[in-house]
Enzyme design. Structure first.
Site, short mmCIF file in Angstrom:
data_model
loop_
_atom_site.label_atom_id
_atom_site.label_comp_id
_atom_site.label_asym_id
_atom_site.label_seq_id
_atom_site.Cartn_x
_atom_site.Cartn_y
_atom_site.Cartn_z
N PRO A 155 3.53 -1.11 4.65
CA PRO A 155 2.99 -2.40 4.17
C PRO A 155 1.73 -2.32 3.33
CG PRO A 155 2.37 -2.05 6.46
CD PRO A 155 3.22 -0.87 6.08
N CYS A 156 1.86 -1.74 2.15
CA CYS A 156 0.69 -1.66 1.29
C CYS A 156 0.25 -3.05 0.81
CB CYS A 156 0.96 -0.74 0.10
SG CYS A 156 2.39 -1.22 -0.89
#
Lengths: 237, 172
Positions: free
Chosen positions: A196-197
């Site tokens: 989950p950048c």
């Protein structure tokens, strides 16, 4: 339809070449050119053909172009291990990534296959708010060691609905002044959404960048925050 | 060694492979031959040294698979009645296709293996003689001879198909 392959007059028609009207000029029975008439008969061969059904390669991919978050390229091994989930707004980007996979993983890259069913389903569920965590095996082979370090730390520390800043994440991996490097590493994330950048923002809270575009990032954060709001009875984070 | 993703080859060349398979193996066996060719190509792909003539490489595999199909067909028992219909003539009368097919491509399939391969590669895949020579592991001159010998054989044994305007009114 192929006028050159009419059956001879005294034989029944063959199933693959239905008779068709001839439109060329008259010539003698054997033709003055000898084999020219044969050549003409050979040209224009156009039998009915279908695409082949191939066995699995080493990497299977699919383009998901109906996701609310944007057009994405998903790639996985036949056993389901995910290698890539990337935003591909156009075929140029798609091609570049497939070529990278061909170089770095294996050139036996084929479209389709069941190895992608699981990741596609989980992605759909996540984007619909039905799933918070991914239950997938991923192989970050397309990420550099530093990128992997950043992403591993991110996954461990920043859960669904939460965010952090580039600076804080950099400090966590022992690089207090490495916010920019961390930003670059996140930008190269080969497994967008799954790793989950999108949960990393500027310390001001501004959404500074995202591989899928700022609108996609906003959508993902809103999705997670909305569910977060419901879990905490309406309280903001 | 930069090889493109295999799917690129499939997307670009599947029609050529399918048409050559159809030309050489006929409508019944064509899909099997094409399928086999793709399976073999996929297996061998990572070992390729160069990406400069992938179409030729694929068509070479296709022609090999077609020859294998022909041979295994020939080995299957032929009922006595059908064998009597096999036409005579030099190079024709391949026991693999017991019933004559009235089309010119049916006659091509009864030619000797290298002749029919050269004809298919020339007239279906539009390969030049240098490329055909590579597929057949021979010289461009030999490829030209194979094609011209094949055309002569076809002309001599298929007069009706050779003159496409032989309509019933024109016959005496």
């Amino acid at each position: 339809m192929n006028p050159d392959d009419r059956p001879a007059a005294d034989q029944p028609p063959t199933s693959d070449q239905p008779p068709a009207a001839d439109h060329r000029e008259t010539a003698s029975r054997r033709g003055t050119g000898g084999t020219h008439a044969v050549e003409r008969a050979l040209h224009g061969y156009d039998p009915p053909v279908r695409p082949p059904v191939l066995p699995s390669g080493d990497v299977a991919y699919v383009v998901a172009d109906d996701l609310p978050v944007g057009r994405m390229l998903l790639a996985a091994r036949p056993d389901g291990e995910v290698l890539l989930s990337a935003f591909v707004p156009d075929s140029g980007r798609e091609g570049a990534l497939l070529e990278r996979i061909a170089r770095q993983v294996s050139p036996r890259v084929l479209r389709g296959g069941h190895g992608l069913d699981r990741v596609r389903r989980q992605l759909d569920d996540y984007l619909a708010g039905r799933r918070r965590d991914f239950e997938l095996t991923v192989d970050p082979v397309l990420a550099s060691p530093f990128q992997r370090e950043v992403l591993t730390r991110l996954v461990a520390q920043v859960g669904y609905g939460a965010t952090t800043s580039y600076g804080r994440l950099a400090a966590t991996i022992g690089r207090p002044h490495g916010a920019r490097a961390v930003g670059a590493a996140l930008g190269a994330n080969p497994l967008c959404i799954i790793l989950p950048c999108h949960r990393v923002v500027a310390s001001s809270g501004a959404l500074t960048g995202y591989a899928g575009g700022i609108a996609a990032k906003q959508l993902l954060l809103d999705l997670e925050r909305h569910d977060g709001l419901e879990r905490h009875g309406g309280r903001t984070r | 060694m930069k090889l493109p993703p295999f799917q690129y080859l499939v997307d670009e060349h599947w029609r050529d492979v399918a048409r050559v398979a159809h030309a050489l193996a006929g409508p019944v066996d064509a899909e099997d031959v094409a399928q086999q060719a793709w399976t073999q190509a996929l297996r061998a792909y990572p070992r390729l040294r160069g990406a400069h003539n992938l179409r030729g490489w694929l068509l070479t595999i296709t022609t090999r698979c077609a020859m294998d199909a022909h041979r295994s067909r020939a080995r299957r028992a032929i009922p006595v009645g059908e064998a009597l219909d096999v036409p005579e003539g030099p190079g024709l009368g391949d026991p693999g296709e017991a019933l004559p097919d009235g089309t010119v491509w049916g006659a091509v399939r009864r030619l000797p293996a290298r002749q029919r391969t050269a004809v298919a590669l020339r007239y279906v895949a539009d390969l030049d003689h240098a490329q055909i020579a590579r597929c057949l592991d021979t010289t461009p001159a030999a490829s030209r001879r194979l094609v011209s010998d094949a055309l002569t054989a076809l002309r001599d044994h298929l007069p009706a198909t050779g003159t496409p305007e032989a309509t019933p009114e024109e016959e005496q």
